[in-house]
Design a protein around this motif. Structure first.
Motif, PDB file in Angstrom:
ATOM      1  N   LEU A  98       2.816 -14.342  16.448  1.00 31.74           N
ATOM      2  CA  LEU A  98       2.703 -13.760  15.112  1.00 31.74           C
ATOM      3  C   LEU A  98       1.307 -13.176  14.895  1.00 31.74           C
ATOM      4  CD1 LEU A  98       4.518 -16.430  12.871  1.00 31.74           C
ATOM      5  CD2 LEU A  98       5.335 -14.139  13.430  1.00 31.74           C
ATOM      6  N   ARG A  99       0.316 -13.903  15.332  1.00 33.32           N
ATOM      7  CA  ARG A  99      -1.066 -13.447  15.167  1.00 33.32           C
ATOM      8  C   ARG A  99      -1.307 -12.144  15.921  1.00 33.32           C
ATOM      9  NH1 ARG A  99      -6.301 -13.840  17.011  1.00 33.32           N
ATOM     10  NH2 ARG A  99      -7.857 -14.409  15.421  1.00 33.32           N
ATOM     11  N   ALA A 100      -0.815 -12.072  17.153  1.00 33.45           N
ATOM     12  CA  ALA A 100      -0.974 -10.851  17.939  1.00 33.45           C
ATOM     13  C   ALA A 100      -0.255  -9.679  17.283  1.00 33.45           C
ATOM     14  CB  ALA A 100      -0.434 -11.082  19.355  1.00 33.45           C
ATOM     15  N   SER A 101       0.931  -9.944  16.730  1.00 26.39           N
ATOM     16  CA  SER A 101       1.685  -8.892  16.055  1.00 26.39           C
ATOM     17  C   SER A 101       0.959  -8.408  14.806  1.00 26.39           C
ATOM     18  CB  SER A 101       3.078  -9.415  15.687  1.00 26.39           C
ATOM     19  OG  SER A 101       3.823  -8.435  15.003  1.00 26.39           O
ATOM     20  N   ALA A 102       0.356  -9.343  14.057  1.00 29.73           N
ATOM     21  CA  ALA A 102      -0.383  -8.974  12.849  1.00 29.73           C
ATOM     22  C   ALA A 102      -1.622  -8.152  13.191  1.00 29.73           C
ATOM     23  CB  ALA A 102      -0.770 -10.232  12.075  1.00 29.73           C
ATOM     24  N   ILE A 103      -2.324  -8.532  14.249  1.00 29.74           N
ATOM     25  CA  ILE A 103      -3.511  -7.776  14.667  1.00 29.74           C
ATOM     26  C   ILE A 103      -3.121  -6.357  15.068  1.00 29.74           C
ATOM     27  CG2 ILE A 103      -5.278  -7.593  16.463  1.00 29.74           C
ATOM     28  CD1 ILE A 103      -5.421 -10.673  16.422  1.00 29.74           C
ATOM     29  N   GLN A 104      -2.009  -6.231  15.801  1.00 31.76           N
ATOM     30  CA  GLN A 104      -1.538  -4.899  16.208  1.00 31.76           C
ATOM     31  C   GLN A 104      -1.153  -4.065  14.986  1.00 31.76           C
ATOM     32  OE1 GLN A 104      -1.639  -3.406  19.202  1.00 31.76           O
ATOM     33  NE2 GLN A 104      -1.032  -1.609  18.025  1.00 31.76           N
ATOM     34  N   ALA A 105      -0.503  -4.712  13.986  1.00 36.87           N
ATOM     35  CA  ALA A 105      -0.127  -3.996  12.759  1.00 36.87           C
ATOM     36  C   ALA A 105      -1.362  -3.499  12.020  1.00 36.87           C
ATOM     37  CB  ALA A 105       0.702  -4.911  11.861  1.00 36.87           C
ATOM     38  N   ALA A 106      -2.391  -4.329  11.944  1.00 42.11           N
ATOM     39  CA  ALA A 106      -3.627  -3.921  11.275  1.00 42.11           C
ATOM     40  C   ALA A 106      -4.248  -2.718  11.984  1.00 42.11           C
ATOM     41  CB  ALA A 106      -4.610  -5.087  11.222  1.00 42.11           C
ATOM     42  N   ARG A 107      -4.261  -2.747  13.311  1.00 40.62           N
ATOM     43  CA  ARG A 107      -4.834  -1.628  14.072  1.00 40.62           C
ATOM     44  C   ARG A 107      -4.027  -0.349  13.846  1.00 40.62           C
ATOM     45  NH1 ARG A 107      -5.599  -5.086  19.676  1.00 40.62           N
ATOM     46  NH2 ARG A 107      -7.645  -6.022  19.153  1.00 40.62           N
ATOM     47  N   THR A 108      -2.714  -0.485  13.863  1.00 40.14           N
ATOM     48  CA  THR A 108      -1.844   0.693  13.698  1.00 40.14           C
ATOM     49  C   THR A 108      -2.070   1.367  12.350  1.00 40.14           C
ATOM     50  OG1 THR A 108      -0.151  -0.261  15.141  1.00 40.14           O
ATOM     51  CG2 THR A 108       0.553   1.460  13.607  1.00 40.14           C
ATOM     52  N   TRP A 109      -2.066   0.573  11.292  1.00 37.11           N
ATOM     53  CA  TRP A 109      -2.191   1.153   9.955  1.00 37.11           C
ATOM     54  C   TRP A 109      -3.630   1.608   9.679  1.00 37.11           C
ATOM     55  CZ3 TRP A 109       1.869   2.808   7.522  1.00 37.11           C
ATOM     56  CH2 TRP A 109       3.120   2.237   7.805  1.00 37.11           C
ATOM     57  N   ARG A 110      -4.616   0.956  10.273  1.00 39.74           N
ATOM     58  CA  ARG A 110      -6.001   1.418  10.108  1.00 39.74           C
ATOM     59  C   ARG A 110      -6.196   2.763  10.803  1.00 39.74           C
ATOM     60  NH1 ARG A 110      -8.342  -2.647  12.069  1.00 39.74           N
ATOM     61  NH2 ARG A 110      -8.748  -3.761  10.118  1.00 39.74           N
ATOM     62  N   SER A 111      -5.573   2.926  11.948  1.00 37.76           N
ATOM     63  CA  SER A 111      -5.662   4.194  12.662  1.00 37.76           C
ATOM     64  C   SER A 111      -5.015   5.316  11.856  1.00 37.76           C
ATOM     65  CB  SER A 111      -4.981   4.073  14.033  1.00 37.76           C
ATOM     66  OG  SER A 111      -4.943   5.315  14.699  1.00 37.76           O
ATOM     67  N   LEU A 112      -3.855   5.017  11.270  1.00 32.46           N
ATOM     68  CA  LEU A 112      -3.171   6.037  10.460  1.00 32.46           C
ATOM     69  C   LEU A 112      -3.977   6.377   9.215  1.00 32.46           C
ATOM     70  CD1 LEU A 112      -0.684   7.807  10.096  1.00 32.46           C
ATOM     71  CD2 LEU A 112       0.465   5.864   8.987  1.00 32.46           C
ATOM     72  N   ALA A 113      -4.598   5.352   8.590  1.00 29.89           N
ATOM     73  CA  ALA A 113      -5.395   5.590   7.382  1.00 29.89           C
ATOM     74  C   ALA A 113      -6.581   6.505   7.666  1.00 29.89           C
ATOM     75  CB  ALA A 113      -5.892   4.268   6.806  1.00 29.89           C
ATOM     76  N   GLY A 114      -7.094   6.467   8.909  1.00 28.18           N
ATOM     77  CA  GLY A 114      -8.267   7.273   9.250  1.00 28.18           C
ATOM     78  C   GLY A 114      -7.948   8.663   9.754  1.00 28.18           C
ATOM     79  N   HIS A 115      -6.674   9.036   9.790  1.00 25.07           N
ATOM     80  CA  HIS A 115      -6.306  10.364  10.273  1.00 25.07           C
ATOM     81  C   HIS A 115      -6.883  11.428   9.341  1.00 25.07           C
ATOM     82  CE1 HIS A 115      -3.910  13.801  11.576  1.00 25.07           C
ATOM     83  NE2 HIS A 115      -3.535  13.089  12.630  1.00 25.07           N
ATOM     84  N   PRO A 116      -7.524  12.453   9.859  1.00 28.01           N
ATOM     85  CA  PRO A 116      -8.219  13.430   9.004  1.00 28.01           C
ATOM     86  C   PRO A 116      -7.298  14.274   8.136  1.00 28.01           C
ATOM     87  CG  PRO A 116      -8.239  14.139  11.310  1.00 28.01           C
ATOM     88  CD  PRO A 116      -7.740  12.726  11.292  1.00 28.01           C
ATOM     89  N   LEU A 117      -6.012  14.384   8.489  1.00 25.40           N
ATOM     90  CA  LEU A 117      -5.096  15.242   7.722  1.00 25.40           C
ATOM     91  C   LEU A 117      -4.183  14.463   6.792  1.00 25.40           C
ATOM     92  CD1 LEU A 117      -4.058  17.813  10.506  1.00 25.40           C
ATOM     93  CD2 LEU A 117      -5.883  17.998   8.797  1.00 25.40           C
ATOM     94  N   ILE A 118      -4.371  13.164   6.700  1.00 28.71           N
ATOM     95  CA  ILE A 118      -3.462  12.357   5.885  1.00 28.71           C
ATOM     96  C   ILE A 118      -3.787  12.516   4.399  1.00 28.71           C
ATOM     97  CG2 ILE A 118      -4.801  10.209   5.770  1.00 28.71           C
ATOM     98  CD1 ILE A 118      -2.186   8.732   6.434  1.00 28.71           C
ATOM     99  N   ALA A 119      -2.747  12.506   3.573  1.00 30.50           N
ATOM    100  CA  ALA A 119      -2.926  12.632   2.125  1.00 30.50           C
ATOM    101  C   ALA A 119      -3.622  11.394   1.572  1.00 30.50           C
ATOM    102  CB  ALA A 119      -1.572  12.816   1.442  1.00 30.50           C
TER     103      ALA A 119
END
Length: 514
Positions: free
Chosen positions: A451-472
């Protein structure tokens, strides 16, 4: 906000800080007592908004009188009990048993010589599964759409300050409110603002959901009535979202929902007969409900049964049931399930479950801390002032509120993301349940390291998407909420692994609703 254990620790500290105030100690005892009880959800709104009908639909039984009698003018608490009983709490401190009556099939409470102005509130105990995890409070409505809620409802939901001012003092008697709207008036918005302050404190309306009630009537019984109601609910939701007065707004046809949840086999057979009636003949019979119940109309179905169908389903419900049968509903069970879904009750029940029932500990803890904040503010003790600063820090973290606001935005289609990402985001922020495995889409029983590994991966995924330069910007903000939720899961899992962990799996280190 803290979980139950942390809230209890604050209450214990407050007993020391307010040692010389017996009245405060009595309030603290009430706060602690409430944390051991089911979450309290009130139904509020304008006169004849359909609160009692909706309560019956939610419970799945006819347990609340719906006629405009003395009992509908009194705040009534519905709790789980082994057998049905009704107790009136009188203004002089006495309690009196109230008989339950049924006249022409309609449930009522026999007040005898008592009048509503003598009764402080009613306590109804009923053996219903829905009441095992939630206590539902039915409140009197407004005298008209332009008047304020009755004093008894005000005292329960958003009591006035000690000086009698209109400013809510924040010691609400409930943890959450379902507010029924027929329209969106200045009175409604003022009351919603007051309720949100009383329940959520500075965190906003943590436990407030709006319902466009009697939604089938908005389309005058037409088959597209619920589509019209959904459009109105969307408009209300947008207006309330901008003002921060509600977490969500959904349309519900309460009468149809109740009829579906209590559908009898004889009614299904009658509706099946109607479905075999030629369309023009049926539409002529449904021009008015009085015409539909006439003895010379549709003679193959007894007039008394047609009258009962009209009262229980309404024009919209009959038309919808007939259409569903024509399109393949072959049993009363199948028809009932379809009607419940189309009435809007399933969506409301899911919201109540995910936002109220599953977050009950967090809501109750938050209610306790809001009350504690007010008690400590009234004390001149330096120790009380210091403790209040800590309490306010707990209340200031509103991540759970952001999760609920985001769920509302997703529900009305206000987030531009692909469907698969919307599904993942909804699950991660608690839209399907708040335990770690459900949030992460993992099977029940998954071990903590996975569960911990899955949560860490989820945090990385959504942080990467949040930092996309073209995202609204709004999508970036939603991604940051997801990151915080995932990080909160990691923090709680680490606490669970620690020998000093609390075992509380609420998301967010000090999240209001986990």
């Amino acid at each position: 906000m803290a979980g139950i254990d942390r809230a209890r620790a604050f209450l214990d500290a407050a007993r020391g800080a307010l040692a010389d105030d017996p009245r405060a100690h009595a309030e603290l005892d009430l706060c602690e007592h409430r944390m051991y009880q089911p979450v309290r959800v009130a139904l509020a709104g304008s006169l004849k908004a359909g609160k009692s009908t909706l309560l019956n639909a939610l419970v799945g039984q006819d347990i609340a009188p719906t006629d405009a009698t003395e009992c509908t003018r009194v705040v009534t608490w519905y709790r789980s009990g082994r057998s049905p009983s009704v107790t009136a709490h009188i203004d002089d401190g006495r309690t009196v048993g109230i008989p339950v009556t049924r006249i022409d099939g309609r449930l009522g409470f026999d007040f005898g010589r008592l009048t509503a102005d003598r009764v402080d509130h009613l306590d109804v105990e009923w053996p219903a599964r829905a009441l095992q995890s939630t206590t539902i409070v039915d409140t009197p409505g407004t005298a008209s759409l332009s008047t304020e809620l009755s004093d008894s409802t005000i005292r329960l939901l958003a009591p006035r300050g000690e000086s009698g001012s209109d400013e809510a003092r924040g010691r609400s008697g409930v943890d959450a409110v379902v507010y029924l709207l027929r329209s969106l008036t200045a009175t409604d918005t003022a009351m919603l603002r007051r309720i949100g302050t009383a329940i959520g404190g500075s965190s906003g309306p943590l436990g407030v959901v709006g319902v466009v009630s009697r939604a089938d009537e908005l389309g005058a019984g037409r088959m597209d009535a619920m589509i019209s109601a959904q459009q109105i609910a969307g408009r209300f939701a947008g207006e309330l979202e901008r003002t921060g007065l509600c977490q969500a707004v959904v349309p519900v046809a309460g009468l149809l929902a109740l009829a579906a949840r209590t559908l009898r086999e004889v009614e299904f057979r009658a509706l099946a007969q109607l479905a075999s009636t030629p369309g023009a003949e049926l539409e002529a019979a449904l021009l008015t409900m009085d015409r539909f119940a006439r003895p010379d109309i549709l003679p193959d179905i007894p007039a008394d049964l047609r009258r009962s169908l009209a009262e229980r389903f309404g024009v919209f419900g009959i038309r919808l049931a007939v259409t569903l049968i024509r399109f393949g509903a072959t049993s009363s069970t199948e028809l009932a399930a379809e009607l419940v879904e189309r009435s809007g009750l399933s969506e409301l029940s899911a919201i109540i479950d995910t936002q109220f029932a599953q977050r009950a500990d967090e809501l109750k803890s938050h209610s306790a801390l809001v009350t504690l904040d007010h008690l400590l503010a009234a004390s001149a003790s330096p120790r009380a002032a210091q403790l209040r600063a800590s309490v306010r820090r707990e209340l200031a973290d509103v991540h759970g509120f952001r999760e609920l606001r985001l769920l509302s935005t997703i529900r009305v289609g206000g987030l531009d993301l692909p469907p698969e990402q919307i599904a993942d985001l909804t699950r991660l922020i608690g839209g399907s349940g708040i335990d770690p495995a459900t949030r992460l889409g993992q099977p029940t029983g998954t071990d903590v390291p996975d569960l911990r590994a899955s949560a860490i991966q989820a945090a990385r995924t959504w942080r990467s998407l949040a930092g996309h330069p073209l995202i609204a910007p709004d999508v970036a903000s939603a991604c940051q909420v997801a990151v915080r939720s995932a990080e909160g899961i990691v923090a709680r899992l680490d606490e669970q692994r620690s020998p000093f962990g609390t075992g509380d799996f609420s998301v967010g280190t000090h999240s209001p609703l986990g």
